[in-house]
Each structure stands twice: as structure tokens, then as C-alpha cells.
Design a protein around this motif. Structure first.
Motif, PDB file in Angstrom:
ATOM      1  N   ALA A 488     -13.467  -7.494   4.894  1.00 49.82           N
ATOM      2  CA  ALA A 488     -12.384  -6.927   3.917  1.00 49.82           C
ATOM      3  C   ALA A 488     -12.749  -7.305   2.342  1.00 49.82           C
ATOM      4  CB  ALA A 488     -11.009  -7.384   4.077  1.00 49.82           C
ATOM      5  N   GLU A 489     -13.762  -7.854   2.293  1.00 50.82           N
ATOM      6  CA  GLU A 489     -14.297  -7.983   0.646  1.00 50.82           C
ATOM      7  C   GLU A 489     -14.275  -6.734  -0.054  1.00 50.82           C
ATOM      8  OE1 GLU A 489     -16.498  -8.689  -2.713  1.00 50.82           O
ATOM      9  OE2 GLU A 489     -17.184  -7.429  -1.137  1.00 50.82           O
ATOM     10  N   PRO A 490     -14.708  -5.665   0.290  1.00 51.62           N
ATOM     11  CA  PRO A 490     -14.752  -4.385  -0.700  1.00 51.62           C
ATOM     12  C   PRO A 490     -13.431  -3.902  -0.991  1.00 51.62           C
ATOM     13  CG  PRO A 490     -16.489  -4.128   1.122  1.00 51.62           C
ATOM     14  CD  PRO A 490     -15.576  -5.340   1.524  1.00 51.62           C
ATOM     15  N   ILE A 491     -12.318  -4.159   0.147  1.00 51.09           N
ATOM     16  CA  ILE A 491     -10.956  -3.694  -0.280  1.00 51.09           C
ATOM     17  C   ILE A 491     -10.097  -4.573  -1.298  1.00 51.09           C
ATOM     18  CG2 ILE A 491      -8.781  -3.443   0.865  1.00 51.09           C
ATOM     19  CD1 ILE A 491     -10.277  -3.162   3.644  1.00 51.09           C
ATOM     20  N   THR A 492      -9.983  -3.852  -2.344  1.00 52.12           N
ATOM     21  CA  THR A 492      -9.718  -4.401  -3.417  1.00 52.12           C
ATOM     22  C   THR A 492      -8.252  -4.296  -3.691  1.00 52.12           C
ATOM     23  OG1 THR A 492     -10.330  -2.738  -4.845  1.00 52.12           O
ATOM     24  CG2 THR A 492     -11.858  -4.325  -4.778  1.00 52.12           C
ATOM     25  N   ASP A 493      -7.648  -3.520  -3.137  1.00 52.34           N
ATOM     26  CA  ASP A 493      -6.166  -3.278  -3.036  1.00 52.34           C
ATOM     27  C   ASP A 493      -5.725  -2.746  -1.771  1.00 52.34           C
ATOM     28  OD1 ASP A 493      -3.391  -3.098  -4.201  1.00 52.34           O
ATOM     29  OD2 ASP A 493      -4.020  -1.230  -5.396  1.00 52.34           O
ATOM     30  N   VAL A 494      -4.489  -2.862  -1.615  1.00 50.78           N
ATOM     31  CA  VAL A 494      -3.497  -2.258  -0.550  1.00 50.78           C
ATOM     32  C   VAL A 494      -2.218  -1.809  -0.739  1.00 50.78           C
ATOM     33  CG1 VAL A 494      -2.420  -2.768   1.694  1.00 50.78           C
ATOM     34  CG2 VAL A 494      -4.660  -3.834   1.316  1.00 50.78           C
ATOM     35  N   ASP A 495      -2.035  -0.706  -0.797  1.00 44.27           N
ATOM     36  CA  ASP A 495      -0.577  -0.199  -1.342  1.00 44.27           C
ATOM     37  C   ASP A 495       0.396  -0.068  -0.189  1.00 44.27           C
ATOM     38  OD1 ASP A 495      -1.140   2.117  -0.071  1.00 44.27           O
ATOM     39  OD2 ASP A 495      -1.212   3.488  -1.927  1.00 44.27           O
ATOM     40  N   THR A 496       1.452   0.243  -0.409  1.00 42.86           N
ATOM     41  CA  THR A 496       2.464   0.157   0.310  1.00 42.86           C
ATOM     42  C   THR A 496       2.493   1.170   1.531  1.00 42.86           C
ATOM     43  OG1 THR A 496       3.878   1.661  -0.896  1.00 42.86           O
ATOM     44  CG2 THR A 496       4.414  -0.686  -1.101  1.00 42.86           C
ATOM     45  N   THR A 497       1.943   2.292   1.162  1.00 40.10           N
ATOM     46  CA  THR A 497       1.745   3.407   2.410  1.00 40.10           C
ATOM     47  C   THR A 497       0.668   2.879   3.336  1.00 40.10           C
ATOM     48  OG1 THR A 497       2.093   4.892   0.735  1.00 40.10           O
ATOM     49  CG2 THR A 497       0.848   5.379   2.884  1.00 40.10           C
ATOM     50  N   ALA A 498      -0.301   2.174   2.738  1.00 43.23           N
ATOM     51  CA  ALA A 498      -1.562   1.473   3.736  1.00 43.23           C
ATOM     52  C   ALA A 498      -0.891   0.365   4.513  1.00 43.23           C
ATOM     53  CB  ALA A 498      -2.717   1.030   2.974  1.00 43.23           C
ATOM     54  N   ALA A 499       0.062  -0.572   3.789  1.00 46.12           N
ATOM     55  CA  ALA A 499       0.744  -1.561   4.467  1.00 46.12           C
ATOM     56  C   ALA A 499       1.407  -1.040   5.705  1.00 46.12           C
ATOM     57  CB  ALA A 499       1.555  -2.221   3.413  1.00 46.12           C
ATOM     58  N   ASP A 500       2.274  -0.012   5.490  1.00 43.99           N
ATOM     59  CA  ASP A 500       2.860   0.468   6.658  1.00 43.99           C
ATOM     60  C   ASP A 500       1.919   0.958   7.685  1.00 43.99           C
ATOM     61  OD1 ASP A 500       5.576   0.029   5.210  1.00 43.99           O
ATOM     62  OD2 ASP A 500       5.567   2.122   4.551  1.00 43.99           O
ATOM     63  N   MET A 501       0.742   1.450   7.406  1.00 49.25           N
ATOM     64  CA  MET A 501      -0.008   1.920   8.195  1.00 49.25           C
ATOM     65  C   MET A 501      -0.670   0.879   9.150  1.00 49.25           C
ATOM     66  SD  MET A 501      -3.733   1.989   8.884  1.00 49.25           S
ATOM     67  CE  MET A 501      -4.258   1.783   7.108  1.00 49.25           C
ATOM     68  N   LEU A 502      -1.095  -0.240   8.267  1.00 46.43           N
ATOM     69  CA  LEU A 502      -1.523  -1.546   8.991  1.00 46.43           C
ATOM     70  C   LEU A 502      -0.612  -2.037   9.915  1.00 46.43           C
ATOM     71  CD1 LEU A 502      -3.297  -3.180   5.850  1.00 46.43           C
ATOM     72  CD2 LEU A 502      -4.336  -1.862   7.830  1.00 46.43           C
ATOM     73  N   GLU A 503       0.745  -2.059   9.534  1.00 45.85           N
ATOM     74  CA  GLU A 503       1.783  -2.601  10.324  1.00 45.85           C
ATOM     75  C   GLU A 503       1.770  -1.871  11.830  1.00 45.85           C
ATOM     76  OE1 GLU A 503       6.347  -4.080  10.410  1.00 45.85           O
ATOM     77  OE2 GLU A 503       5.612  -2.655   8.649  1.00 45.85           O
ATOM     78  N   ASP A 504       1.914  -0.541  11.938  1.00 46.58           N
ATOM     79  CA  ASP A 504       1.924   0.415  12.987  1.00 46.58           C
ATOM     80  C   ASP A 504       0.674   0.276  13.798  1.00 46.58           C
ATOM     81  OD1 ASP A 504       4.337   1.136  12.186  1.00 46.58           O
ATOM     82  OD2 ASP A 504       3.746   3.019  11.153  1.00 46.58           O
ATOM     83  N   LEU A 505      -0.532   0.046  12.953  1.00 42.49           N
ATOM     84  CA  LEU A 505      -1.949   0.193  13.760  1.00 42.49           C
ATOM     85  C   LEU A 505      -1.859  -1.248  14.472  1.00 42.49           C
ATOM     86  CD1 LEU A 505      -4.478   1.411  14.184  1.00 42.49           C
ATOM     87  CD2 LEU A 505      -5.395   0.412  11.920  1.00 42.49           C
ATOM     88  N   ASP A 506      -1.589  -2.024  13.953  1.00 41.76           N
ATOM     89  CA  ASP A 506      -1.580  -3.529  14.461  1.00 41.76           C
ATOM     90  C   ASP A 506      -0.947  -3.569  15.709  1.00 41.76           C
ATOM     91  OD1 ASP A 506      -2.612  -6.360  14.351  1.00 41.76           O
ATOM     92  OD2 ASP A 506      -0.342  -6.849  14.229  1.00 41.76           O
ATOM     93  N   GLU A 507       0.175  -3.170  15.697  1.00 43.18           N
ATOM     94  CA  GLU A 507       1.193  -3.066  16.997  1.00 43.18           C
ATOM     95  C   GLU A 507       0.651  -2.029  17.964  1.00 43.18           C
ATOM     96  OE1 GLU A 507       4.992  -1.901  15.613  1.00 43.18           O
ATOM     97  OE2 GLU A 507       5.603  -3.609  14.870  1.00 43.18           O
ATOM     98  N   GLU A 508      -0.098  -1.066  17.606  1.00 41.41           N
ATOM     99  CA  GLU A 508      -0.857  -0.020  18.427  1.00 41.41           C
ATOM    100  C   GLU A 508      -1.950  -0.781  19.164  1.00 41.41           C
ATOM    101  OE1 GLU A 508      -3.648   3.681  17.994  1.00 41.41           O
ATOM    102  OE2 GLU A 508      -1.658   3.816  16.968  1.00 41.41           O
ATOM    103  N   LEU A 509      -2.733  -1.563  18.389  1.00 38.40           N
ATOM    104  CA  LEU A 509      -3.865  -2.213  19.045  1.00 38.40           C
ATOM    105  C   LEU A 509      -3.292  -3.317  19.942  1.00 38.40           C
ATOM    106  CD1 LEU A 509      -6.192  -2.417  15.868  1.00 38.40           C
ATOM    107  CD2 LEU A 509      -6.497  -0.937  17.851  1.00 38.40           C
ATOM    108  N   ASN A 510      -2.416  -4.049  19.425  1.00 36.49           N
ATOM    109  CA  ASN A 510      -2.007  -5.387  20.149  1.00 36.49           C
ATOM    110  C   ASN A 510      -1.508  -4.856  21.573  1.00 36.49           C
ATOM    111  OD1 ASN A 510      -2.462  -7.166  18.177  1.00 36.49           O
ATOM    112  ND2 ASN A 510      -0.376  -7.077  17.282  1.00 36.49           N
ATOM    113  N   ARG A 531       3.597 -10.554   0.725  1.00 39.41           N
ATOM    114  CA  ARG A 531       4.505  -9.975  -0.017  1.00 39.41           C
ATOM    115  C   ARG A 531       5.008  -8.639   0.850  1.00 39.41           C
ATOM    116  NH1 ARG A 531       2.684  -9.875  -4.661  1.00 39.41           N
ATOM    117  NH2 ARG A 531       2.424  -7.460  -4.963  1.00 39.41           N
ATOM    118  N   TYR A 532       4.525  -7.963   1.270  1.00 46.70           N
ATOM    119  CA  TYR A 532       4.938  -6.721   2.037  1.00 46.70           C
ATOM    120  C   TYR A 532       5.370  -7.103   3.549  1.00 46.70           C
ATOM    121  CZ  TYR A 532       1.894  -4.112  -1.049  1.00 46.70           C
ATOM    122  OH  TYR A 532       1.135  -3.353  -2.116  1.00 46.70           O
ATOM    123  N   GLY A 533       5.258  -8.541   3.920  1.00 48.32           N
ATOM    124  CA  GLY A 533       5.651  -8.740   5.121  1.00 48.32           C
ATOM    125  C   GLY A 533       4.827  -8.676   6.358  1.00 48.32           C
ATOM    126  N   LEU A 534       3.558  -8.228   6.068  1.00 47.97           N
ATOM    127  CA  LEU A 534       2.847  -7.688   7.230  1.00 47.97           C
ATOM    128  C   LEU A 534       2.485  -9.004   8.161  1.00 47.97           C
ATOM    129  CD1 LEU A 534       0.310  -5.233   5.498  1.00 47.97           C
ATOM    130  CD2 LEU A 534       2.120  -4.732   6.920  1.00 47.97           C
TER     131      LEU A 534
END
Length: 566
Positions: A488-510, A531-534
Motif C-alpha cells: 500500500a505504499e503508493p496508496i496516498t489516500d483513501v476516501d469514504t467511497t473507497a472505504a465503504d468498498m474496502l469494508e464490503d470487499l473484506d467481508e466478501e473475502l473473509n 477514523r472511518y471505522g474500517l
């Protein structure tokens, strides 16, 4: 902020060194030989009387000497702005063909450009220069060079055409030549002058080629009596008259739209020119103050029957080479032009119009940069395509629409890189430290059950779907991975839309028995994740400081032997 910060001319006066005076005066006189013919030529390029170019040169030089931060930059009428000015004012003024109205429109355009530039500088908006990327700027200036060149050919040949736009003007020129409209004496003077300018620029750059060509053209008219060649005619006598331009409210909207485009081009040109000469003169570029200085110059010109101006790389180079040490060089140039108008306004009355066309054509050839396009073709085809699109926008749609095309292409190119950033699956290559792209190292080894993935962009709404689909694709491998490790070193930001995506994606992968792991995530990005609670869904232990730490942890839980080091 101190007054000297807003008005650099005050500091320039207090720190001026007497030893600079001879060089500044000499450089100012040399500069004048370029300011006069170019000012007149670029005024006519903008569709205005030649005298307005001299008025503009005087006032912009004086105003910039007070408000401009650079010691060496030279302002004035510019070949790249001329077609833009004409594109704005001529359609408005064409209904009655009144030169006075055209001057008033151009002056109001200068005031608007000055206002926009000054406000942008005071608000520290110098970053707007970045709206034109280098490839699109390269395409734009090449299209502009071609447009100027074609537009001046009829004047060089001694006749005029009625067509508007590159295709219509080209057709009109060819038809005029075929119909025998060429004036041989005009062509001889114009082509001869152009040849002199280009040869001296190429082989004797320190010799004032434009001055020699202009004097030769005047001599040809005076001594050879070529009466069928159009000349400039007598110029008004005296200092530029103060005048508040009067335009209708209906015209103001069109002028404001054109002023925005001119401001963008002027800012871009100013920042690039200032940067180039700051390195030579040992100064730092003060982008926002440069905008204020250029804004003041435009406002001053607008109140004295002038038109929009910008910095000039060629005139700045002439002044710098001649030994200029301060803005006194520009003041001397302005004073010399004023003396000419006051004491000898008829000095240039026999200057042939084809010679002014030769000056403009020489400027257009200096604008063109086909070598830059060839370099883009070799280096990166997508950016070459952007340059070609900007070139066609100017050449086929016109100068102002071409600016819009160039800006839109620049912005879309930025979003393209965000929408579809570079992605890579990583592996360990023999003889190379770290983990690297499998496309570059196809024989790189991967650890069973562990897929390492790198996403080279901030993770935002525009590319969240791309990230999700890439991770899903990796999860569908056979056999499926136990861990998907995101470098994740090149990922310099995560906005709220991406945060919601990560949350759903993590549950899907789990639910599929796959863990999504992050390594080398920057602290500010990790703070946003918290801060997003991820971390409610993404295990806090799934964040590792380095890729190597994550790999070591995976080997430990998978009972795999460690990797050899070195």
C-alpha cells in the motif's frame, strides 16, 4: 505583508547598484529595436491598429517594473495571445468594422485579464498553470504556430482573404495565389525580410535581425518607390492617451470568457518563462507575485488603449544577453518608444505591411516545436495522442476552442491515470532485493497461498471499482490464495467511497476464507482507515509496516521455511 512584498519595484529601487546602470541602459536600447516592430506586428495579428502595440509595450513595461518580482523578465504583446485576442474581439466588432470599437473591446479584455490575474495571484492560485499539461501545451502551441503562419501568408504576398479558420484561410490563400492576386514587390520585401530574420537568428543570433529587416523594408519603399505595397502610415503623436474603455453589457460576458482563456495561457507561459530565467539570474520564482505583476501590466495597458500581454521568452533572452540587470531595462525601452512617438512619430510610416507579416511568421516558426512531438512519439504514445488532439483542436476548431480542448484533455488525462492506475502482482526475483512486478520479472517466485498486489494510485471513488475487481480476480485464482497482500505504499489516500468498498470487499473475502492484508500503508492513510471505522471488519493485526514483515508473518502461520536473505 510588507509593502515591498506587494510592490517589488520599491525594493528594486532601494537595492539598485549603480554599476548596473550602463548595462541596463544599453540592454534597454537593444530591446527597443525588438519591441517596436514586434509590438506593431502583434497588434495587427490581434486585429488592431499597429499603434496600439506600441501603447501596450510602454504601459506594460512600466507597470511590471513596479509590481513584477523578476529582475529580467520582459513583457509585451505576444504572438501566442494575438490570435486569441482576435478570436474574441473581431466577431464582436465585425458588425460595424469600427477600429475604435475594436480597440475599446481589446482594452476591456486587457482589464479583465489583469483583474483575473491579480485576483488569482492574491488568492495564491498559481497552480492553475498546471491545467495545461506539457503534451497538451505542446500540441496547442504547434497548432497555434500553424494557424499564425497560414493566417499571415496572404499579407506576406500582398493581398487579403475573407476566410475564418485554418481551412478557410488556406483555401483563400491558395485561390488568391492561383487568381494572380500576389503583389510581386510585397512578396519580395516580405520574403526577403523573413529570410534575413531567420538567417541572422540561426547564424548570428546577437545581430538584431528584425531591426535590419525592418530598416531594409523601409529603405525599399522609400528608395525604390514601390507604391503598390501597403505601409503602416503615420502614427499618432504623443504619449498613449488615458481612456476608460466603454463596452456594452452584452459584450462583457463574451469578453470575460475569452479573458479566462487568455489568463490561463498567460499564466502558463509566465511561470515557465520565469522558471527558465530564474535559474540563469539566481532568483527564485514567485509565481503568485508574477501573476500580480502581469495583472498590473494588463490593467495599465487596458487604461491606455492597449490589449492583453504576457511575458516574452525571446525578448527576455535578448535583454538578458545584452546585459540587463534589473527592470530598468524595460523602463528604458518604454522611454525610448515614448520618445519616438513624441518626437518622431513618422519614423515608421513607410514600414511595409509584408515586413510585419514576416516578423509574425518568424515568431510562429519559433513557437513551433515538431521535435517535441517526435520526442513524445518515442517516449509515450498516449501523451503524443493528447498533443495531436490539442493540435487538431486549435487547427480545426479555432484558438479559443483549442484552449478548452487542451484543458479538458489535460484534466481527463489526470483522471485517466486515477481511474485506471498501474497495477501489478509482485514476486521475488533472483538476484534482486525486494518484490517486483511479474510483468518485468516473469520468472519471479511467488509464495504458495500468498498473492502480493500493488495499486499505484490514491484509492478514491473514481478507481474503487477497479481496485475491487482486481482483488476479486486475484481471489478467483486456482488454487485460491489464503492472503492477498496489498503493498500500500503508493496508496496516498483513501476516501469514504473507497472505504465503504474496502469494508464490503473484506467481508466478501473473509466469507471465502481469504484475508486482505496491508503493508507499508502511510500513517496519514492509516489514520483515515481508523477514523472511518474500517478496523471493525479489517483486523488491526492485518496492517504491517513492511512487505517483508507481512511475508514473514505469513510464513510463520503457514509453517513455511524462511526466505534466504541477500
Amino acid at each position: 505583508m510588507a509593502a515591498a512584498d506587494w510592490i517589488p519595484g520599491l525594493k528594486a529601487v532601494s537595492t539598485y547598484q549603480p554599476a548596473w546602470l550602463p548595462r541596463d541602459v544599453l540592454a534597454g536600447i537593444v530591446l527597443t529595436t525588438l519591441l517596436v516592430p514586434q509590438g506593431m506586428a502583434y497588434a495587427e495579428l490581434a486585429g488592431l491598429p499597429a499603434i496600439t502595440g506600441l501603447y501596450t509595450s510602454i504601459l506594460c513595461l512600466l507597470a511590471y517594473a513596479v509590481f513584477g518580482p523578476s529582475r529580467v523578465l520582459v513583457l509585451g504583446p505576444d504572438s501566442s495571445l494575438g490570435p486569441m485576442i482576435a478570436a474574441v474581439i473581431l466577431p464582436i466588432a465585425a458588425s460595424d468594422g469600427d477600429p475604435a470599437r475594436a480597440v475599446a473591446l481589446a482594452s476591456m479584455l486587457g482589464l479583465l485579464v489583469g483583474l483575473f490575474m491579480t485576483v488569482a495571484g492574491a488568492a495564491k492560485l498559481g497552480f492553475i498553470a498546471d491545467l495545461l499539461s506539457h503534451p497538451t501545451q505542446l500540441g496547442y502551441v504547434n497548432g497555434l504556430a500553424l494557424t499564425i503562419f497560414i493566417g499571415q501568408l496572404p499579407k506576406l504576398f500582398g493581398f487579403s482573404v475573407d476566410g475564418e479558420g485554418l481551412i478557410a484561410e488556406t483555401r483563400g490563400f491558395v485561390e488568391g495565389v492561383a487568381a494572380g492576386d500576389t503583389v510581386p514587390a510585397a512578396l519580395a520585401i516580405g520574403a526577403g525580410g523573413l529570410l534575413v530574420i531567420l538567417l541572422l537568428q540561426r547564424f548570428l543570433p546577437k545581430v538584431p535581425g528584425i531591426l535590419i529587416a525592418v530598416l531594409g523594408g523601409i529603405a525599399a519603399v522609400v528608395f525604390l518607390g514601390v507604391g503598390d505595397v501597403d505601409v503602416v502610415g503615420p502614427l499618432p503623436q504623443g504619449f498613449p492617451p488615458f481612456d476608460i474603455p466603454s463596452v456594452s453589457w452584452s459584450d462583457l460576458g463574451l469578453l470575460a470568457a475569452g479573458a479566462l482563456g487568455i489568463t490561463l495561457v498567460s499564466v502558463t507561459d509566465t511561470i515557465s518563462t520565469a522558471s527558465a530565467f530564474a535559474e540563469r539570474s539566481g532568483q527564485e520564482v514567485r509565481g503568485n507575485q508574477e501573476m500580480i505583476g502581469i495583472g498590473a501590466a494588463n490593467i495599465a495597458s487596458g487604461f491606455f488603449q492597449g490589449f492583453p500581454v504576457s511575458t516574452s521568452g525571446s525578448r527576455t533572452a535578448v535583454a538578458f544577453t545584452a546585459g540587463a540587470r534589473s527592470q530598468l531595462t524595460g523602463v528604458v525601452g518604454a522611454g525610448a518608444i515614448t520618445l519616438m512617438l513624441v518626437l518622431a512619430p513618422g519614423l515608421l510610416k513607410d514600414l511595409p505591411q509584408p515586413m510585419l507579416a514576416a516578423v509574425v511568421i518568424a515568431a510562429s516558426l519559433s513557437l513551433a516545436d515538431p521535435a517535441g512531438l517526435r520526442r513524445l512519439w518515442r517516449q509515450r504514445r498516449i501523451e503524443f495522442a493528447l498533443a495531436v488532439a490539442a493540435f487538431l483542436g486549435v487547427a480545426l476548431l479555432g484558438v479559443l476552442p483549442g484552449i478548452l480542448v487542451a484543458v479538458v484533455l489535460s484534466v481527463l488525462n489526470v483522471f485517466r491515470r486515477l481511474w485506471w492506475p498501474y497495477r501489478a502482482v509482485l514476486g521475488r526475483a533472483d538476484g534482486v532485493d525486494g518484490y517486483h512486478d511479474l510483468r518485468e520479472y516473469p520468472d519471479a517466485a511467488q509464495i504458495p497461498g500468498l498473492t502480493m498486489f500493488r495499486f499505484d494510485a490514491p484509492l478514491i471513488f473514481a478507481n474503487a471499482r477497479t481496485f475491487r475487481e482486481e482483488i476479486r480476480h486475484l481471489a478467483r485464482q486456482d488454487p485460491a490464495p489464503r492472503w492477498i497482500l496489498v503493498a500500500a505504499e503508493p496508496i496516498t489516500d483513501v476516501d469514504t467511497t473507497a472505504a465503504d468498498m474496502l469494508e464490503d470487499l473484506d467481508e466478501e473475502l473473509n466469507s471465502a476464507g481469504i484475508s486482505m492484508i496491508f503493508a507499508e500503508m502511510k500513517s496519514p492513510v492509516r489514520e483515515k482507515i481508523d477514523r472511518y471505522g474500517l478496523t471493525r471488519t479489517i483486523d488491526p493485526e492485518h496492517f504491517y509496516p513492511t512487505v517483508e514483515d507481512a511475508v514473514a508473518a505469513y510464513r510463520m502461520i503457514s509453517s513455511l521455511p524462511g526466505e534466504p536473505t541477500g
